[in-house]
Design an enzyme around this catalytic site. Structure first.
Site, short mmCIF file in Angstrom:
data_model
loop_
_atom_site.label_atom_id
_atom_site.label_comp_id
_atom_site.label_asym_id
_atom_site.label_seq_id
_atom_site.Cartn_x
_atom_site.Cartn_y
_atom_site.Cartn_z
CB CYS A 110 -0.87 0.02 1.24
SG CYS A 110 -1.90 -1.44 1.35
NE ARG B 89 4.45 1.83 -1.06
CZ ARG B 89 5.60 1.32 -0.69
NH1 ARG B 89 6.68 1.56 -1.38
NH2 ARG B 89 5.70 0.58 0.39
CD1 TRP C 206 -1.71 -5.22 -4.65
CD2 TRP C 206 -1.04 -6.24 -2.77
NE1 TRP C 206 -1.35 -6.50 -4.97
CE2 TRP C 206 -0.94 -7.16 -3.85
CE3 TRP C 206 -0.67 -6.66 -1.49
CZ2 TRP C 206 -0.48 -8.47 -3.68
CZ3 TRP C 206 -0.22 -7.96 -1.32
CH2 TRP C 206 -0.12 -8.84 -2.41
CG ASN D 103 2.76 -0.26 3.30
OD1 ASN D 103 2.31 -1.29 2.81
ND2 ASN D 103 4.02 0.12 3.12
N GLY D 104 1.17 -2.52 5.44
CA GLY D 104 1.76 -3.63 6.18
C GLY D 104 0.69 -4.62 6.58
CD GLU E 166 13.02 -10.52 -15.19
OE1 GLU E 166 12.78 -11.30 -14.27
OE2 GLU E 166 12.51 -9.38 -15.26
CE LYS F 128 9.47 -8.30 -15.91
NZ LYS F 128 10.21 -7.89 -14.78
CD GLU G 224 5.84 -8.47 -13.46
OE1 GLU G 224 6.82 -8.71 -14.19
OE2 GLU G 224 5.93 -7.83 -12.41
CG HIS H 6 13.86 -34.63 -20.55
ND1 HIS H 6 14.23 -35.93 -20.82
CD2 HIS H 6 14.92 -33.87 -20.93
CE1 HIS H 6 15.45 -35.95 -21.32
NE2 HIS H 6 15.90 -34.71 -21.41
CE LYS I 210 9.09 -1.06 -9.25
NZ LYS I 210 9.21 -2.18 -10.19
C1 F6R Z 1 8.73 -8.36 -11.37
C2 F6R Z 1 9.12 -7.67 -10.15
C3 F6R Z 1 9.21 -8.46 -8.91
C4 F6R Z 1 10.33 -7.91 -7.99
C5 F6R Z 1 10.29 -8.60 -6.63
C6 F6R Z 1 11.42 -8.16 -5.74
O1 F6R Z 1 8.75 -7.52 -12.47
O2 F6R Z 1 9.34 -6.49 -10.14
O3 F6R Z 1 9.39 -9.81 -9.15
O4 F6R Z 1 11.56 -8.10 -8.61
O5 F6R Z 1 9.07 -8.34 -6.02
O6 F6R Z 1 11.36 -6.79 -5.51
P1 F6R Z 1 12.60 -5.99 -4.97
O7 F6R Z 1 13.65 -6.02 -6.03
O8 F6R Z 1 12.10 -4.62 -4.70
O9 F6R Z 1 13.08 -6.69 -3.73
#
Ligand code: F6R
Length: 611
Positions: free
Chosen positions: A2, A27, A77, A101-102, A484, A488, A491, A507, A606
């Site tokens: 959040c 967030r 969130w 937040n938390g 990765e 991407k 996501e 396999h 994020k």
């Molecule tokens: C995907 C993404 C997440 C972050 C993960 C770790 O695009 O951004 O997988 O990489 O949540 O976040 P940080 O790097 O902030 O610890």
């Protein structure tokens, strides 16, 4: 997770709160709300499910919204209770409103207690229990600071809280544990916020609030108190980032802007670490003697940051012949890892606040291991708590999907692996200088070349946008990148996608490949090309469509692919950088074709500050 914001000052609070919430939307974005003081100092909470625009529309019915000079705001969130008006923040009573937040882990216990004291609950959130506990303590103490300090003693979990009390118009109280919070001062008032970009439009003078500290914020200034109410003197810092970092500029999405920032971000990250042409980690307490002594080296991280660790493992093991283990932080923290003071744990984290990564860091420290944070956000928890820190200078990353942060994390992993190889006498100084020079000068250019031809990625994305499922395959370094690339795409486009070692598909997983399945194959390395090509033929023989991403100049039989994207020719060790940019652009353009909310994909946020 959040985002929280607060403003008190001579100007209208509401536009500042909304502006801050828009910046903090990365967030969390399933609902938003504010609590404001009216001109006559009464306190009102206004909240709405959905995006900030919904809240803004509601505010037009509240005359106080145009005259308030103090308030707090929240963008959510959801963790406890679905997104709804009722579950949105702020929560509280006519006496006190909070934004949080938390996670308050013992909220059920608090709720039972509060119900026994005559309180009633209207939401399903953990935050309401925290708000009512503060109200309960306020009833006992009649003092906001004492109420907050005694309430938080009863909380288990993590929190960054902003609170306003009807008895003290114009004042905001804030406290945090395991979640970020800053306070800032501008020419017309003061702020609290989860993150610096939320206030950059108004000020670049800020301070971090430390664990357990209480901030009391008024128009005239900010006072910080330790948990025993002793005043703590703290100077303001100048923000390292400017306001342009928090805006999209000429780009339609933050994600595209951030991909375009990669060459500069990479240079800015690597340059400060290079001394006399060689990477130098002395400032993080890592000279060659020390580097050589570590018995085990781990990278512990989550998501994209963990994927950067997978690349680091490959390069470190190849160049330095030193084993490097990569662990998912949420697993590492509960597996009782075999660690002691002879070991090193590298925590990679863009935000520096990810709950699992932070817990892994603390565990590693308890075990006596040397901890190194590779962190993008200055002064974040990982940066402050690790024994040594290396900053990635990518600037704020606003899009939920990480792009430039990954690229710069790769850059650090490469420099670390090179220096480790040097320390272990597997690389001499001239080789070290050569590789370092190439990384800092040629690699940003390689990424530029991909950005110049991004329309080719857009065309591939258009062609395969209707796929139900996609695979990303590769060998060695290219396999590390595939993880990765698959993350991407899934996501932000919501297309199911998985990464596989190119030789592993047969396999079992090959049974999933059918006519509409694109298989994106990374083949940057000449020495593994023939092996990968055999795997591509296996895919095509089952009707799958192959998009091959390989170096310009490679001789590739035309029956092994359906589409091809070229990487600029370069040392095969570095192809992963332009290939990563291709993967990000494919994810971006696919999502654009599908009309997805690219910067704010569903269900995500994020900076994951909960477990
Ligand atoms: C995907 C993404 C997440 C972050 C993960 C770790 O695009 O951004 O997988 O990489 O949540 O976040 P940080 O790097 O902030 O610890």
């Amino acid at each position: 997770m959040c985002g929280i914001i607060g403003y008190t000052g001579s100007e209208n609070a509401v536009p500042r709160l909304l502006e801050g919430l828009r910046t903090l939307e990365y967030r969390g974005y399933d609902s938003a709300g504010i609590a404001i003081f009216s001109e006559k100092n009464s306190l009102t909470g206004i909240k709405s499910k959905g995006r900030i625009e919904n809240l803004e529309a509601k505010l037009s019915y509240f005359p106080d919204a145009s005259v308030s000079h103090c308030g707090i705001g929240h963008t959510r969130w959801a963790t406890h209770g679905e997104p709804s008006d009722i579950n949105s923040h702020p929560h509280g009573t006519p006496r006190v409103y909070i934004v949080h937040n938390g996670i308050i882990e013992n909220y059920a216990e608090l709720k039972d207690f509060l119900i026994s004291q005559g309180y009633t609950f209207s939401s399903q959130t953990d935050t309401e229990a925290a708000a009512l506990m503060i109200d309960y303590c306020y009833n006992l103490t009649q003092n906001p600071a004492d109420a907050i300090l005694s309430a938080v003693k009863r909380f288990k979990g993590s929190y960054a809280i902003g609170a306003v009390f009807s008895s003290e118009p114009g004042k905001i109280y804030a406290i945090r544990k395991d979640n970020p919070l800053i306070a800032a001062i501008s020419s017309d008032g003061c702020f609290i916020a989860s993150d610096l970009p939320a206030v950059l439009k108004y000020t670049d003078n800020y301070m971090r609030i430390d664990e357990g500290e209480l901030a009391v914020v008024e128009q005239s200034g900010i006072k910080i108190y330790s948990p025993d109410k002793t005043e703590v003197k703290r100077d303001f810092k100048k923000a390292e980032w400017d306001v342009s970092c928090a805006t999209k500029g000429e780009y339609p999405h933050f994600m595209l802007k951030e991909i375009h920032e990669e060459p500069t971000a990479l240079f800015q990250t690597l340059y400060p670490i290079i001394s006399d042409g060689m990477p130098n980690f002395d400032s993080a307490g890592l000279n060659d003697t020390r580097l050589k002594k570590f018995k085990k080296i781990y990278v512990v991280a989550c998501g994209t940051a963990m994927h950067a660790g997978l690349v680091g493992k490959f390069i470190a093991e190849k160049m330095a012949r030193v084993p490097l283990e990569v662990e998912i932080a949420s697993e590492f923290r509960y597996k009782n890892p075999i660690l002691d003071k002879t070991d090193m744990v590298i925590i990679i984290s863009q935000s520096g606040e990810t709950a699992d990564s932070l817990a892994a860091l603390r565990l590693a420290k308890q075990c006596g291991a040397y901890t190194l944070g590779v962190v993008n956000v200055p002064g974040s928890s990982v940066a402050r708590e690790a024994d040594g820190v290396i900053y990635t200078h990518a600037g704020p990353e606003i899009a939920v999907a990480s792009t430039k942060a990954y690229t710069v994390q790769l850059g650090i992993m490469y420099l670390f692996a090179f220096r480790l190889a040097y320390a272990h006498e597997k690389m001499d100084s001239s080789q070290l200088r050569k590789y370092t020079q190439e990384l800092i000068t040629s690699v940003p250019e390689l990424i530029h070349k991909i950005l110049d031809t991004q329309s080719e990625c857009a065309a591939i994305s258009k062609k395969y946008k209707n796929a139900h499922s996609a695979f990303f395959i590769g060998r060695g370094l290219d396999y590390a990148l595939s993880s990765e690339a698959a993350l991407k795409l899934k996501e932000i486009s919501y297309i199911h996608s998985e990464a596989y070692a190119a030789g592993e598909l047969k396999h079992g997983t090959l049974s999933l490949v059918c006519e509409d399945t694109p298989v994106f194959a990374f083949a940057g390395c000449a020495d593994l090309l023939d092996k990968t090509i055999s795997n591509l033929r296996e895919v095509r023989a089952r009707g799958g469509k192959v998009v091959l991403i390989c170096q310009q100049g490679f001789q590739v039989p035309s029956d092994s692919y359906d589409d091809i994207l070229y990487l600029p020719s370069c040392d095969q060790m570095f192809t992963i950088f332009p290939a990563a940019t291709i993967a990000q652009l494919i994810a971006y353009y696919t999502s654009l074709e599908l009309g997805r909310d690219i910067d704010r994909p569903r269900n995500l946020a994020k900076s994951v500050t909960v477990e």
